[in-house]
Design an enzyme around this catalytic site. Structure first.
Site, PDB file in Angstrom:
ATOM      1  CG  ASN A 283       0.954  39.573  40.361  1.00 49.93           C
ATOM      2  OD1 ASN A 283       1.819  39.525  39.519  1.00 49.93           O
ATOM      3  ND2 ASN A 283      -0.034  39.034  40.152  1.00 49.93           N
TER       4      ASN A 283
ATOM      5  NE  ARG B 282       1.334  34.977  39.565  1.00 44.41           N
ATOM      6  CZ  ARG B 282       1.254  35.489  38.214  1.00 44.41           C
ATOM      7  NH1 ARG B 282       1.446  36.559  37.909  1.00 44.41           N
ATOM      8  NH2 ARG B 282       0.994  34.398  37.266  1.00 44.41           N
TER       9      ARG B 282
ATOM     10  CG  HIS C 265      -2.956  29.110  36.381  1.00 48.42           C
ATOM     11  ND1 HIS C 265      -3.512  28.577  35.409  1.00 48.42           N
ATOM     12  CD2 HIS C 265      -2.788  30.526  36.306  1.00 48.42           C
ATOM     13  CE1 HIS C 265      -3.685  29.723  34.563  1.00 48.42           C
ATOM     14  NE2 HIS C 265      -3.340  30.787  35.050  1.00 48.42           N
TER      15      HIS C 265
ATOM     16  NE  ARG D  24      -1.130  32.346  27.664  1.00 46.59           N
ATOM     17  CZ  ARG D  24      -0.994  32.496  28.841  1.00 46.59           C
ATOM     18  NH1 ARG D  24      -1.635  31.389  29.595  1.00 46.59           N
ATOM     19  NH2 ARG D  24      -0.551  33.545  29.630  1.00 46.59           N
TER      20      ARG D  24
ATOM     21  CD  GLU E 241      -3.854  33.109  41.408  1.00 45.78           C
ATOM     22  OE1 GLU E 241      -2.773  32.560  40.833  1.00 45.78           O
ATOM     23  OE2 GLU E 241      -4.680  33.838  40.551  1.00 45.78           O
TER      24      GLU E 241
END
Length: 399
Positions: free
Chosen positions: A8, A94, A183, A244, A387
């Site tokens: 990743n 990823r 996601h 955010r 993940e």
């Protein structure tokens, strides 16, 4: 044994994990960060034969990702596990944004890398770094296939009515403006793990997955396919997050431009890095926020209320989109660990078939667990996400 190395990559760092796929166990994991400096930091965790995890660290100069991968290989050679004894059969990567072009795990070719780079306008902070990591990994592992797994791929099943914005159609088409969702690797993994846990076919289930971490998203999953999700063209849309805004009137940007003379870069920084629960309370961590709210801090209480209010809003909308719901799933850092957020989110929803068991909700655990009552018609689960394992599974599926 069959091993897969999962990568990743970020702009100045990359995480890695070596997974033995027969038993789906992690043999080693690590992080190389501050790449491009004389004080790059490497931390490597390897699992010994007795099952204990050992940690090794070093600070050194690393100029680029290629040198970062060389440093990673040094740690494998010095501390184990041996890549000669556990050679990866493939490397899984990823990649954040696959646009509308990629809807499944894909073997890396030069054309694939060109396409990922071309999609950088949709993820300028992520896709270029992902490509840099792929290229460096190919140099270190030239003799095995490399596979890319996209955060957006799971959401390619969204119907047009869900992914289309009510924007001028010609403008939207020209500039690729639509909902993509993110996601996806996590949403796919936990929805399928929940089905296995319940001994149900995922094709027979309607599920709502709440991936709640510093970044947060919610997805309605019908029969194992994403049919609605909260993030949009970018990860900014949707739920309130760590820094955010989530959903906000677009005209706020126009207003702040006119009244505060804020430019695009300032607004981008404000909406993505200085807002969310941090902007409302000054706290970056949900644990700090809930503790402060419980001590009576007004700003913290308001931030938590806003956060939960948005969760309930999306949860209700997805109930109506699905028609009926079999499972509600909490995952990721906040979803897995904050009993308070789970309890406040589900409070008062008994008329919708959700009955939370307070004792089960408070009880901590490492694996999948039911936190609803036995009488609840909707099963509420906490499902730890993984993940990296999902990327490894998808990588094997195409080689």
């Amino acid at each position: 044994m069959t091993s897969v190395l999962v990568i990743n990559s970020g702009s100045s760092s990359f995480k890695y994990q070596l997974i033995e796929m027969d038993a789906e166990t992690t043999l080693a994991r690590g992080l190389v960060e501050r790449i491009g400096t004389d004080e790059a930091h490497i931390v490597h965790h390897d699992v010994t034969d007795s099952g204990e995890e050992e940690t090794h660290e070093q600070t050194r100069a690393i100029r680029n990702h290629t040198e970062g991968f060389a440093a990673m290989l040094d740690f494998f050679a010095e501390h184990g596990p041996s890549l000669t004894e556990h050679p990866p059969v493939a490397v899984g990567h990823r990649v954040v944004h696959g646009g509308a072009r990629f809807f499944e795990p894909t073997v890396v070719t030069n054309l694939v890398k060109i396409n990922i780079q071309d999609l950088s306008e949709l993820a300028p902070l992520h896709n270029p770094a992902n490509v840099e990591g792929i290229t460096a990994a190919q140099e270190s592992f030239p003799d095995v296939p490399h596979v890319v797994v996209f955060d957006t791929a799971f959401h390619q099943t969204l119907p047009p009515k869900a992914y289309t914005y009510a924007l001028d159609a010609a403008t939207a088409e020209r500039y690729r403006v639509r909902k993509y969702g993110f996601h996806g690797t996590s949403h796919k993994f936990v929805s399928e793990e929940a089905a296995r846990f319940l001994e149900r076919d995922v094709a027979d289930l309607n599920q709502i997955v709440l991936h709640l971490g510093n970044g947060a998203s919610m997805t309605a999953v019908r029969g194992g396919k994403s049919v609605e999700t909260s993030m949009g063209l970018t990860p900014l849309e949707g739920l309130v997050m760590g820094t955010r805004t989530g959903d906000i009137d677009p005209a706020v940007a126009f207003h702040l431009h006119r009244r505060a003379d804020m430019g695009v870069a300032e607004l981008d920084d404000l909406f993505n890095k200085k807002s969310g629960i941090y902007g409302l309370s000054g706290h970056r961590d949900m644990r700090d926020l809930t503790e402060s709210a419980n001590r009576g801090d007004t700003a913290s209480r308001n931030a938590l209320d806003v956060y939960v209010h948005r969760l309930k809003q999306y949860l209700g909308g997805y109930f109506f989109q699905l028609g009926h719901v079999d499972t509600v799933i909490f995952t990721a850092g906040i979803g897995e660990n904050s009993a308070e957020v789970r309890a406040e989110t589900l409070d008062g929803l008994q008329n919708y078939g959700i009955e939370l068991d307070a004792a089960r909700n408070e009880r901590r655990g490492d694996g999948i667990r039911v936190i609803s009552t036995d009488e609840s018609s909707v099963t509420v689960l906490v499902v730890p996400t993984n993940e990296e394992l999902e990327i490894a599974r998808q990588t094997l599926s195409v080689i």
